[in-house]
Design an enzyme around this catalytic site. Structure first.
Site, mmCIF file in Angstrom:
data_model
loop_
_atom_site.group_PDB
_atom_site.id
_atom_site.type_symbol
_atom_site.label_atom_id
_atom_site.label_comp_id
_atom_site.label_asym_id
_atom_site.label_seq_id
_atom_site.Cartn_x
_atom_site.Cartn_y
_atom_site.Cartn_z
ATOM 1 N N GLU A 91 -26.626 10.012 -15.405
ATOM 2 C CA GLU A 91 -27.776 9.314 -16.016
ATOM 3 C C GLU A 91 -27.564 8.779 -17.432
ATOM 4 O OE1 GLU A 91 -31.039 12.099 -15.692
ATOM 5 O OE2 GLU A 91 -31.042 12.012 -13.510
ATOM 6 N N GLU A 125 -29.023 13.207 -4.025
ATOM 7 C CA GLU A 125 -30.199 14.054 -4.301
ATOM 8 C C GLU A 125 -31.397 13.559 -3.503
ATOM 9 O OE1 GLU A 125 -30.917 14.484 -8.522
ATOM 10 O OE2 GLU A 125 -28.788 14.423 -9.002
HETATM 11 C C1 GLA Z 1 -32.023 14.677 -11.776
HETATM 12 C C2 GLA Z 1 -30.810 15.558 -11.902
HETATM 13 C C3 GLA Z 1 -30.897 16.752 -10.987
HETATM 14 C C4 GLA Z 1 -32.271 17.373 -10.988
HETATM 15 C C5 GLA Z 1 -33.306 16.334 -10.699
HETATM 16 C C6 GLA Z 1 -34.679 16.940 -10.690
HETATM 17 O O1 GLA Z 1 -32.005 13.885 -10.668
HETATM 18 O O2 GLA Z 1 -29.598 14.901 -11.636
HETATM 19 O O3 GLA Z 1 -29.981 17.695 -11.408
HETATM 20 O O4 GLA Z 1 -32.532 17.991 -12.217
HETATM 21 O O5 GLA Z 1 -33.230 15.371 -11.722
HETATM 22 O O6 GLA Z 1 -34.720 18.180 -10.091
#
Ligand code: GLA
Length: 334
Positions: free
Chosen positions: A134, A241
């Site tokens: 990020e 994710e």
């Molecule tokens: C981001 C992070 C993850 C997690 C999510 C929320 O996507 O990469 O590690 O913390 O936020 O759970």
């Protein structure tokens, strides 16, 4: 006896790894689900810098070791998450002994030390690492996110992190990971960053698309365009994710005790379309990980509305397959 259902890891065995994020609790509560359905796990929090190195030089590998042993015992791959991130990074990293901000060299050295220690501990046990998480800004008029990393170390920390991780484990594939990765504006910035790293011969092997999506957005077209664009750089793509919230981003309602029929119908359709798309791109997608396993536990029950239950996965609160699961496993021919 419970009737046997298909296993995701077998259904997709020729396509990509199929993973679930687990934590120190769900590793036990969702053990059967995780070991029967999935062939990869990711630590939800247990491998983040603040967990692994709460104080300078004092590493705590208890939970991450447990996770990796669990994976070895049950023949699961491990996706490592994450080495450099502006969140869940311990404060000491950016401070010197007198509490002032640390200088650039020292910060980069600390980063290297963290990466070397963590990556070499799990050498050959983690197949991919989210090296940098990020760093692209959400604001349209900014390229890189404002963070202590950028402010104190300058943007060179990004390439250096990849070099250091690669040295520590030359066999692990290394990823840049981000959210809103299918939004055309952010997508183009991610592309620009990754392309510039490749031009500088930085050892980066893939783009992680976090895929925190919902039952309305982003569109399948935008997801497809993002996969195409990242893959056009010759890189792997991993869905890292994934969850499909039943609420649109604007919907802040808190009174639902169960998802509505309409929500579930939309969720089924979207899951089906997405997995069809993933299969279409199986040559570039090497892993698809959900940010959890079943609807009993999800970070979305506290985000973006605190304490509001959400139901984003293929399995319900009792670990039973939802209709979405059946849509996903009924592969159309071809
Ligand atoms: C981001 C992070 C993850 C997690 C999510 C929320 O996507 O990469 O590690 O913390 O936020 O759970």
């Amino acid at each position: 006896m419970k009737k046997e259902i298909p296993r995701l890891k077998e259904v997709f065995k020729d396509d990509f790894k199929i993973g679930a994020a687990v934590n120190k609790w769900t590793l036990h509560s969702a053990k059967d689900l995780v070991t029967t359905q999935f062939n990869s796990i990711t630590a939800e929090n247990e491998m983040k810098p603040e967990m692994l190195q709460p104080e300078e030089g004092e590493f705590d590998f208890d939970y991450s070791d447990q996770l990796v042993s669990f994976a070895n015992e049950h023949n699961l791959g491990v996706r490592g998450h994450t080495l450099v991130w502006h969140n869940q990074c311990p404060n000491w990293m950016f401070k010197n002994e007198s509490g002032q901000t640390v200088d650039r060299e020292r910060l980069l050295k600390r980063m290297d030390q963290h990466i070397e220690t963590v990556v070499s501990r799990y050498v050959n046990q983690v197949y991919s690492w989210d090296v940098v998480n990020e760093v692209i800004a959400d604001e349209e008029d900014r390229f890189l996110r404002q963070s202590q990393w950028l402010e104190l170390a300058g943007e060179e920390f990004i390439e250096r992190a990849f070099h250091t991780a690669n040295k520590a484990d030359p066999n692990a594939t290394l990823f840049y990971n981000d959210y809103n990765e299918s939004d055309p504006i952010k997508r183009d910035k991610i592309y620009k960053l990754v392309k510039s790293l490749l031009e500088k011969k930085v050892p980066i092997h893939g783009v992680g698309m976090q895929a925190h999506w919902n039952i309305h957005t982003p569109s399948i077209e935008h997801i497809q365009q993002a996969i195409e664009l990242y893959a056009s750089l010759g890189l792997e793509v991993q869905i890292t994710e994934m969850d499909l919230s039943v609420f649109s981003w604007e919907d802040k309602r808190t009174d639902l005790l169960a998802p509505t029929k309409e929500m579930l119908a939309l969720q089924e359709r979207r899951y089906e379309q997405m997995f069809n798309l993933f299969r279409e791109y199986r040559d570039v997608i090497s892993s698809v990980t959900f940010w959890g396993g079943a609807d009993d536990y999800t970070w979305l029950s506290n985000f973006p509305v605190k304490g509001r239950k959400n139901w984003p996965f293929l399995f319900d609160e009792y670990f039973n397959p939802k209709q979405s699961f059946w849509k996903v496993v009924q592969k159309s021919e071809g």
